[in-house]
Design a protein around this motif. Structure first.
Motif, PDB file in Angstrom:
ATOM      1  N   VAL A  53       0.851  -1.189   0.000  1.00 41.76           N
ATOM      2  CA  VAL A  53       0.000   0.000   0.000  1.00 41.76           C
ATOM      3  C   VAL A  53       0.890   1.243   0.000  1.00 41.76           C
ATOM      4  O   VAL A  53       1.897   1.281   0.704  1.00 41.76           O
ATOM      5  CB  VAL A  53      -0.917   0.044   1.245  1.00 41.76           C
ATOM      6  CG1 VAL A  53      -1.762   1.311   1.241  1.00 41.76           C
ATOM      7  CG2 VAL A  53      -1.800  -1.190   1.317  1.00 41.76           C
ATOM      8  N   ILE A  54       0.505   2.253  -0.800  1.00 42.47           N
ATOM      9  CA  ILE A  54       1.193   3.541  -0.787  1.00 42.47           C
ATOM     10  C   ILE A  54       0.190   4.600  -0.342  1.00 42.47           C
ATOM     11  O   ILE A  54      -0.873   4.769  -0.955  1.00 42.47           O
ATOM     12  CB  ILE A  54       1.755   3.909  -2.167  1.00 42.47           C
ATOM     13  CG1 ILE A  54       2.768   2.845  -2.633  1.00 42.47           C
ATOM     14  CG2 ILE A  54       2.419   5.288  -2.128  1.00 42.47           C
ATOM     15  CD1 ILE A  54       3.284   3.060  -4.043  1.00 42.47           C
ATOM     16  N   LEU A  55       0.505   5.290   0.752  1.00 40.91           N
ATOM     17  CA  LEU A  55      -0.279   6.439   1.216  1.00 40.91           C
ATOM     18  C   LEU A  55       0.367   7.679   0.616  1.00 40.91           C
ATOM     19  O   LEU A  55       1.485   8.044   0.986  1.00 40.91           O
ATOM     20  CB  LEU A  55      -0.276   6.505   2.742  1.00 40.91           C
ATOM     21  CG  LEU A  55      -0.818   5.271   3.466  1.00 40.91           C
ATOM     22  CD1 LEU A  55      -0.657   5.431   4.972  1.00 40.91           C
ATOM     23  CD2 LEU A  55      -2.270   5.018   3.108  1.00 40.91           C
ATOM     24  N   LEU A  56      -0.327   8.338  -0.311  1.00 40.60           N
ATOM     25  CA  LEU A  56       0.311   9.322  -1.181  1.00 40.60           C
ATOM     26  C   LEU A  56      -0.347  10.693  -1.066  1.00 40.60           C
ATOM     27  O   LEU A  56      -1.520  10.868  -1.434  1.00 40.60           O
ATOM     28  CB  LEU A  56       0.225   8.810  -2.629  1.00 40.60           C
ATOM     29  CG  LEU A  56       0.949   9.557  -3.723  1.00 40.60           C
ATOM     30  CD1 LEU A  56       2.457   9.610  -3.474  1.00 40.60           C
ATOM     31  CD2 LEU A  56       0.674   8.893  -5.074  1.00 40.60           C
ATOM     32  N   THR A  87      -5.500  13.825   1.196  1.00 38.10           N
ATOM     33  CA  THR A  87      -5.873  15.125   0.651  1.00 38.10           C
ATOM     34  C   THR A  87      -6.361  16.078   1.739  1.00 38.10           C
ATOM     35  O   THR A  87      -7.063  15.670   2.667  1.00 38.10           O
ATOM     36  CB  THR A  87      -6.994  14.985  -0.401  1.00 38.10           C
ATOM     37  OG1 THR A  87      -8.206  14.606   0.256  1.00 38.10           O
ATOM     38  CG2 THR A  87      -6.639  13.956  -1.437  1.00 38.10           C
ATOM     39  N   ALA A  88      -6.013  17.359   1.620  1.00 39.19           N
ATOM     40  CA  ALA A  88      -6.508  18.387   2.527  1.00 39.19           C
ATOM     41  C   ALA A  88      -7.831  18.923   2.002  1.00 39.19           C
ATOM     42  O   ALA A  88      -8.028  19.054   0.788  1.00 39.19           O
ATOM     43  CB  ALA A  88      -5.488  19.513   2.646  1.00 39.19           C
ATOM     44  N   GLU A  91      -7.791  21.832  -0.534  1.00 41.77           N
ATOM     45  CA  GLU A  91      -7.167  21.668  -1.847  1.00 41.77           C
ATOM     46  C   GLU A  91      -8.221  21.539  -2.941  1.00 41.77           C
ATOM     47  O   GLU A  91      -9.305  21.004  -2.722  1.00 41.77           O
ATOM     48  CB  GLU A  91      -6.271  20.419  -1.856  1.00 41.77           C
ATOM     49  CG  GLU A  91      -5.035  20.535  -1.004  1.00 41.77           C
ATOM     50  CD  GLU A  91      -4.289  19.209  -0.897  1.00 41.77           C
ATOM     51  OE1 GLU A  91      -3.228  19.206  -0.286  1.00 41.77           O
ATOM     52  OE2 GLU A  91      -4.784  18.198  -1.425  1.00 41.77           O
ATOM     53  N   GLU A  92      -7.898  22.058  -4.113  1.00 42.78           N
ATOM     54  CA  GLU A  92      -8.739  21.827  -5.271  1.00 42.78           C
ATOM     55  C   GLU A  92      -8.409  20.431  -5.780  1.00 42.78           C
ATOM     56  O   GLU A  92      -7.415  20.212  -6.458  1.00 42.78           O
ATOM     57  CB  GLU A  92      -8.463  22.872  -6.354  1.00 42.78           C
ATOM     58  CG  GLU A  92      -8.910  24.268  -5.966  1.00 42.78           C
ATOM     59  CD  GLU A  92      -8.735  25.243  -7.121  1.00 42.78           C
ATOM     60  OE1 GLU A  92      -8.357  24.800  -8.223  1.00 42.78           O
ATOM     61  OE2 GLU A  92      -8.971  26.433  -6.912  1.00 42.78           O
ATOM     62  N   PHE A  93      -9.257  19.497  -5.399  1.00 44.26           N
ATOM     63  CA  PHE A  93      -8.934  18.097  -5.664  1.00 44.26           C
ATOM     64  C   PHE A  93     -10.161  17.382  -6.221  1.00 44.26           C
ATOM     65  O   PHE A  93     -11.238  17.455  -5.658  1.00 44.26           O
ATOM     66  CB  PHE A  93      -8.477  17.421  -4.367  1.00 44.26           C
ATOM     67  CG  PHE A  93      -8.231  15.949  -4.498  1.00 44.26           C
ATOM     68  CD1 PHE A  93      -7.132  15.479  -5.186  1.00 44.26           C
ATOM     69  CD2 PHE A  93      -9.109  15.037  -3.927  1.00 44.26           C
ATOM     70  CE1 PHE A  93      -6.905  14.118  -5.311  1.00 44.26           C
ATOM     71  CE2 PHE A  93      -8.890  13.678  -4.043  1.00 44.26           C
ATOM     72  CZ  PHE A  93      -7.783  13.224  -4.734  1.00 44.26           C
ATOM     73  N   PHE A 106      -9.156   7.429  -1.290  1.00 41.26           N
ATOM     74  CA  PHE A 106      -8.528   8.643  -0.786  1.00 41.26           C
ATOM     75  C   PHE A 106      -9.009   8.898   0.628  1.00 41.26           C
ATOM     76  O   PHE A 106     -10.104   8.480   1.030  1.00 41.26           O
ATOM     77  CB  PHE A 106      -8.800   9.843  -1.699  1.00 41.26           C
ATOM     78  CG  PHE A 106     -10.223  10.318  -1.690  1.00 41.26           C
ATOM     79  CD1 PHE A 106     -10.627  11.328  -0.842  1.00 41.26           C
ATOM     80  CD2 PHE A 106     -11.153   9.737  -2.533  1.00 41.26           C
ATOM     81  CE1 PHE A 106     -11.936  11.760  -0.829  1.00 41.26           C
ATOM     82  CE2 PHE A 106     -12.474  10.162  -2.534  1.00 41.26           C
ATOM     83  CZ  PHE A 106     -12.864  11.176  -1.676  1.00 41.26           C
ATOM     84  N   ILE A 107      -8.178   9.560   1.417  1.00 38.06           N
ATOM     85  CA  ILE A 107      -8.482   9.893   2.805  1.00 38.06           C
ATOM     86  C   ILE A 107      -8.276  11.389   2.982  1.00 38.06           C
ATOM     87  O   ILE A 107      -7.268  11.944   2.539  1.00 38.06           O
ATOM     88  CB  ILE A 107      -7.569   9.109   3.772  1.00 38.06           C
ATOM     89  CG1 ILE A 107      -7.927   7.622   3.709  1.00 38.06           C
ATOM     90  CG2 ILE A 107      -7.701   9.629   5.193  1.00 38.06           C
ATOM     91  CD1 ILE A 107      -7.036   6.752   4.566  1.00 38.06           C
TER      92      ILE A 107
END
Length: 229
Positions: A53-56, A87-88, A91-93, A106-107
């Motif tokens: 797992v990669i937490l990115l 993700t914050a 952020e524009e996400f 996503f978290i």
């Protein structure tokens, strides 16, 4: 589920406090952990560490999370690795952009360690369950090999990222049965992982681009089925 010592997590974030928080909670639960401070370093570490797992993080210097995810997904050794974006809220996400890049989930920050651990345990459980499933599926002119995550269409070998492969294998294991988007989300991503229904549409489109349009049929207003005439 207590993870085995071989289950590896790579944390990628430019905030040392987040790295410290996640490292502490993950190692305490028995995970093997590595870390990187930007997307370029993450790729370098991933090649040596080979994480499950990669937490990115999304917004990082040198190489951001979206670009790093795309690069990782183009490498055969990481096509089956779970990638979870951090993700914050400010952020524009776009969630769709995340899944287009190859993310599994996503978290949202601030990260709640217990919620994160629950999601990681769900990934570990599904990985273990998939090892026990029927390894070869033959349907609709395709041969789907769960052991190698490969799809064969005649002599052609088609390699899919993990979630696309799981989605195709799940549909093909019950030909002509119609599944709603919600059923597909629960069976492929799990009920304890937050993803939107549009995620299924994105992955179906990508699968069709690789195996052709004929195998997976859209049932308007309902969902999808693996089609065998």
């Amino acid at each position: 589920m207590q993870p085995s010592s071989s289950y590896k997590i790579l944390i990628v974030d430019d905030d040392p406090d987040i790295i410290e928080l996640l490292h502490y909670n993950l190692t305490r639960e028995g995970y093997e952990v590595a870390q990187a401070e930007n997307g370029r370093k993450a790729i370098e570490v991933a090649k040596a560490f080979k994480p499950d797992v990669i937490l990115l993080d999304v917004m990082m210097p040198v190489l951001d999370g979206i670009a790093a995810c795309r690069e990782l997904r183009h490498m055969s050794e990481f096509r089956n690795t779970h990638i979870i974006f951090l993700t914050a809220r400010a952020e524009e996400f776009s969630e769709v952009a995340a899944f287009e890049a190859g993310a599994d989930d996503f978290i949202t920050k601030p990260i709640k360690p217990r919620a994160l651990l629950s999601r990681l345990a769900a990934f570990a459980r599904r990985d273990a369950q998939q090892e026990q499933q029927e390894q070869i599926i033959e349907a609709g002119g395709l041969r789907i090999d769960r052991t190698s995550f490969a799809v064969y269409k005649g002599p052609e070998k088609i390699t899919l990222p993990k979630k696309e492969f799981e989605l195709l294998a799940f549909l093909a294991s019950t030909p002509n049965k119609v599944f709603t988007r919600e059923e597909l989300l629960n069976n492929i991503w799990g009920s304890d992982v937050y993803v939107i229904a549009r995620t299924v549409d994105v992955h179906i489109r990508k699968v069709r681009e690789k195996i052709g349009e004929d195998n997976i049929k859209t049932i308007k207003g309902v969902g999808y089925k693996f089609n065998i005439d």
